[in-house]
Design an enzyme around this catalytic site. Structure first.
Site, PDB file in Angstrom:
ATOM      1  N   GLY A  26      -2.031  -2.208 -11.178  1.00  0.00           N
ATOM      2  CA  GLY A  26      -1.281  -3.006 -10.211  1.00  0.00           C
ATOM      3  C   GLY A  26      -1.327  -4.467 -10.639  1.00  0.00           C
ATOM      4  N   LYS A  47      -3.060   5.564 -13.051  1.00  0.00           N
ATOM      5  CA  LYS A  47      -3.306   6.939 -12.591  1.00  0.00           C
ATOM      6  C   LYS A  47      -2.054   7.797 -12.747  1.00  0.00           C
ATOM      7  CE  LYS A  47      -5.177   9.320  -8.511  1.00  0.00           C
ATOM      8  NZ  LYS A  47      -5.701   9.116  -7.164  1.00  0.00           N
ATOM      9  N   SER A  55       1.174  -2.548  -5.343  1.00  0.00           N
ATOM     10  CA  SER A  55       1.647  -3.869  -5.783  1.00  0.00           C
ATOM     11  C   SER A  55       3.157  -3.850  -5.946  1.00  0.00           C
ATOM     12  CB  SER A  55       1.034  -4.245  -7.135  1.00  0.00           C
ATOM     13  OG  SER A  55      -0.346  -4.355  -7.038  1.00  0.00           O
ATOM     14  N   ALA A  58       4.949  -4.228  -2.668  1.00  0.00           N
ATOM     15  CA  ALA A  58       4.625  -5.358  -1.781  1.00  0.00           C
ATOM     16  C   ALA A  58       5.887  -6.114  -1.364  1.00  0.00           C
ATOM     17  CB  ALA A  58       3.645  -6.301  -2.472  1.00  0.00           C
ATOM     18  N   GLN A  59       5.995  -6.364  -0.069  1.00  0.00           N
ATOM     19  CA  GLN A  59       7.192  -7.038   0.443  1.00  0.00           C
ATOM     20  C   GLN A  59       6.936  -8.508   0.728  1.00  0.00           C
ATOM     21  OE1 GLN A  59       8.353  -4.863   3.941  1.00  0.00           O
ATOM     22  NE2 GLN A  59       8.829  -3.003   2.808  1.00  0.00           N
ATOM     23  N   GLY A  60       5.919  -8.741   1.579  1.00  0.00           N
ATOM     24  CA  GLY A  60       5.700 -10.060   2.182  1.00  0.00           C
ATOM     25  C   GLY A  60       5.726 -11.204   1.208  1.00  0.00           C
ATOM     26  N   GLY A  61       4.697 -11.338   0.370  1.00  0.00           N
ATOM     27  CA  GLY A  61       4.696 -12.437  -0.576  1.00  0.00           C
ATOM     28  C   GLY A  61       3.307 -12.933  -0.904  1.00  0.00           C
ATOM     29  N   GLU A 125       4.101 -15.921   8.460  1.00  0.00           N
ATOM     30  CA  GLU A 125       3.636 -14.584   8.838  1.00  0.00           C
ATOM     31  C   GLU A 125       2.520 -14.803   9.849  1.00  0.00           C
ATOM     32  OE1 GLU A 125       3.014 -11.556   5.820  1.00  0.00           O
ATOM     33  OE2 GLU A 125       4.567 -12.433   4.566  1.00  0.00           O
ATOM     34  N   HIS A 240      -1.617  -2.222   9.527  1.00  0.00           N
ATOM     35  CA  HIS A 240      -0.443  -3.093   9.662  1.00  0.00           C
ATOM     36  C   HIS A 240       0.254  -2.708  10.957  1.00  0.00           C
ATOM     37  CE1 HIS A 240       3.268  -5.200   8.892  1.00  0.00           C
ATOM     38  NE2 HIS A 240       2.751  -5.737   7.803  1.00  0.00           N
ATOM     39  N   ARG A 288      -3.287  -9.823  12.671  1.00  0.00           N
ATOM     40  CA  ARG A 288      -2.841  -8.432  12.585  1.00  0.00           C
ATOM     41  C   ARG A 288      -3.630  -7.446  13.428  1.00  0.00           C
ATOM     42  NH1 ARG A 288      -1.246  -7.320   6.361  1.00  0.00           N
ATOM     43  NH2 ARG A 288       0.580  -8.615   6.628  1.00  0.00           N
ATOM     44  N   HIS A 349      -3.175  -0.079   6.099  1.00  0.00           N
ATOM     45  CA  HIS A 349      -2.409  -0.872   5.134  1.00  0.00           C
ATOM     46  C   HIS A 349      -3.288  -1.499   4.064  1.00  0.00           C
ATOM     47  CE1 HIS A 349       0.819  -3.419   3.710  1.00  0.00           C
ATOM     48  NE2 HIS A 349       0.130  -4.517   3.970  1.00  0.00           N
ATOM     49  N   GLU A 373      -7.797  -5.092  -4.283  1.00  0.00           N
ATOM     50  CA  GLU A 373      -8.152  -4.477  -2.998  1.00  0.00           C
ATOM     51  C   GLU A 373      -9.452  -3.672  -3.031  1.00  0.00           C
ATOM     52  OE1 GLU A 373      -4.880  -2.502  -1.093  1.00  0.00           O
ATOM     53  OE2 GLU A 373      -6.142  -1.724   0.515  1.00  0.00           O
TER      54      GLU A 373
END
Ligand code: SIN
Length: 522
Positions: A26, A47, A55, A58-61, A125, A240, A288, A349, A373
């Site tokens: 990732g 894998k 990765s 991933a949307q947010g940023g 966010e 999330h 969150r 999440h 992570e």
């Protein structure tokens, strides 16, 4: 003690010798590979296919403090979201090195979205006091960055990307990490290396509802557990608030980015009523854990499997441009974002806990690093601030690369380990149905180690997990599926024990019976 899944033998090496083996492809794994000196021979293990990672999705940023003015506030927001149990030194490093991380990505070829004046387009966010999230192609930030990193790694002469390889164990010789065993092309292999970096991502597949891709079964953390490497904060699992509810919970749930709320979308219960004012003054942009619990509460009160996200205050053009991926996914499910409410439900999440590391990604085993992570730097505390995770992977990946380069250039000698042949776990118990074991673990974890926990129920859950683990340990662990199942149970056991040993209800570790005893910190 039998701790290895397969016997490691020097004969398994096949002459495959690397300076560094990175487990995981990732953003953390690939970026770190690119930050290491070109003279080092590096293997990056994937894998499955190289684009099969969280990765990539991933949307947010990336939350970044550009210019000095925002740094103190970014630290404050991170620590506030994390319920003040974060490692503040690590948070300061994260924030101070965020601008450099963004510059490095730009140098590698990443094009962040910009406004008409050429300035970064920065979004809000949850729990961010100011807009500081940078993104790429609207809601395709992960793909935008990963495509650049993959191209960079593929064209680097010193980096070999090995796909469809399933890492099994960290091999250790006299307390020092000296390689990795793996299943590759239907057999066991042993890759020797001077340093190993675990960058294997999250644990979403331990839960029934998750936004994580299906490869994320906690493998790297389980490898660390078997190698007796220290873990940290294993009780902190982030849900999330807004995964798309389609009625089909067997697959990974599609994420509806927090950036949609960041742009102004609001939450409504099944009757169409806004409800966040009952829970937090920051409303939809509260941390969150608070928003996820509020939704969970509303779902319980109305016996509904979802609530709604309402983005109808925006017109079609804006939504289609800013959230291309999300817009398309909603459309595929017959929802027009400008007109219809989106059904959403919380889903696992992100994992704040993991392999304990210092400010350079070093674990408790010499020569073994962890980043991203699967690692726990402590920056996220009990609840991660949105869009701090890609940043963490970049900042601490670069630091780990720097630390390794210094050691290697100091002339540290590498001797091929003389290994004793160890017994592997190699039982014959036939009463183990891996598929069923996985399925029931997900239900158990969702129910007892999910958004609301109760230590009385968890004691019973632990008995079940331990019983299953002892069955797995006497079964034949010779396939990817069997090892994944074993890994999931080993990680689950650690999470459940950490919750049971936790001293208070904090952030994402929300333990309802602690409220009767006043063991509550938020
Ligand atoms: C999101 O886009 O909501 C996810 C970003 C993150 O997990 O930080």
């Amino acid at each position: 003690m039998k701790r290895y899944l397969v016997d490691f033998k020097n004969e398994l090496c096949e002459g495959k010798y690397f300076d560094i083996v990175i487990i995981g492809a990732g953003i953390a794994g690939l970026y770190t590979a690119l930050m290491l000196p070109k003279k080092l021979k590096i293997a990056v293990l994937s894998k499955k296919e190289i684009d099969d990672s969280d990765s990539y999705m991933a949307q947010g940023g990336i939350a970044a403090s550009i210019g000095d003015d925002d740094r103190e506030l970014h630290v404050k927001d991170t620590v506030n979201a994390g319920c003040y149990v974060n490692n503040v030194e690590a948070v300061k490093v994260l924030v101070d090195e965020s601008e450099q991380a963004v510059e490095n990505l730009i140098e590698l070829g990443v094009n962040f979205d910009r406004d008409d004046q050429g300035n970064f387009y920065r979004s809000f966010e949850g729990n961010h006091s100011i807009p500081r999230i940078l993104h790429v192609n609207g809601d395709s930030t992960g793909k935008g960055i990963m495509d650049v990193l993959i191209r960079g790694a593929e064209s680097a002469d010193n980096i070999e990307i090995i796909s469809d390889i399933f890492a099994l164990d960290i091999v250790e010789n006299r307390g020092k990490c000296c390689g990795v065993t793996a299943f590759y092309k239907g057999r066991s292999v042993y890759l020797t290396s001077r340093y190993c970096i675990i960058a294997s991502g999250g644990i979403g597949q331990l839960f029934s509802k998750t936004t994580n891709v299906d490869v994320l079964t906690g493998d790297g953390i389980a490898m660390a557990i078997r190698a007796d490497v220290k873990l940290k904060d294993m009780e902190y699992v982030q849900f999330h608030p807004t995964a798309f509810y389609s009625g089909n919970t067997n697959d990974r749930l599609f994420l509806i980015s927090e950036a949609v709320r960041g742009e102004g979308a609001v939450l409504r219960n099944i009757e169409g009523k806004r409800f966040m004012e009952e829970y937090d003054r920051k409303m939809e942009l509260a941390p969150r854990d608070i928003v996820a619990r509020a939704i969970f509460d509303q779902m319980n009160k109305s016996s509904s499997k979802y609530v709604y996200l309402d983005a109808t205050m925006y017109d079609k053009d804006f939504l289609q441009n800013r959230f291309r991926q999300i817009y398309r996914e909603c459309e595929n499910n017959s929802i027009e974002m400008y007109r219809d409410y989106i059904p959403v439900t919380p889903a696992e999440h992100y994992f704040m806990g993991g392999i304990e590391v210092d400010l350079f990604g070093r674990t408790s085993m010499e020569g073994l690093y962890a980043i991203g992570e699967c690692a726990c730097t402590g920056v996220h505390g009990a609840n991660r601030l949105a869009s701090n995770s890609l940043l963490e992977a970049l900042v601490f990946g670069k630091r780990a690369a720097g630390d390794i380069s210094e050691k290697i250039s100091c002339g540290e000698v590498c001797t091929l380990p003389k290994l004793k042949n160890e017994d592997s776990l190699n039982g014959k118990n036939k009463e183990v149905y891996f598929d069923e074991f996985k399925r029931s673990l997900k239900i158990l974890m969702e129910k007892h180690a999910g958004i609301i926990r109760n230590t009385d129920d968890l004691k019973a859950a632990l008995d079940i997990v331990e019983d299953r683990l002892s069955k797995l340990e006497t079964s034949s662990l010779k396939s990817v599926e069997s090892v994944e199942t074993y890994n999931m149970y080993q990680v689950a056991r650690n999470i459940v024990i950490s919750i049971l040993e936790s001293k208070a209800s904090i952030g994402s570790n929300y333990v309802e019976n602690y409220f009767k005893d006043d063991k509550v910190l938020r």
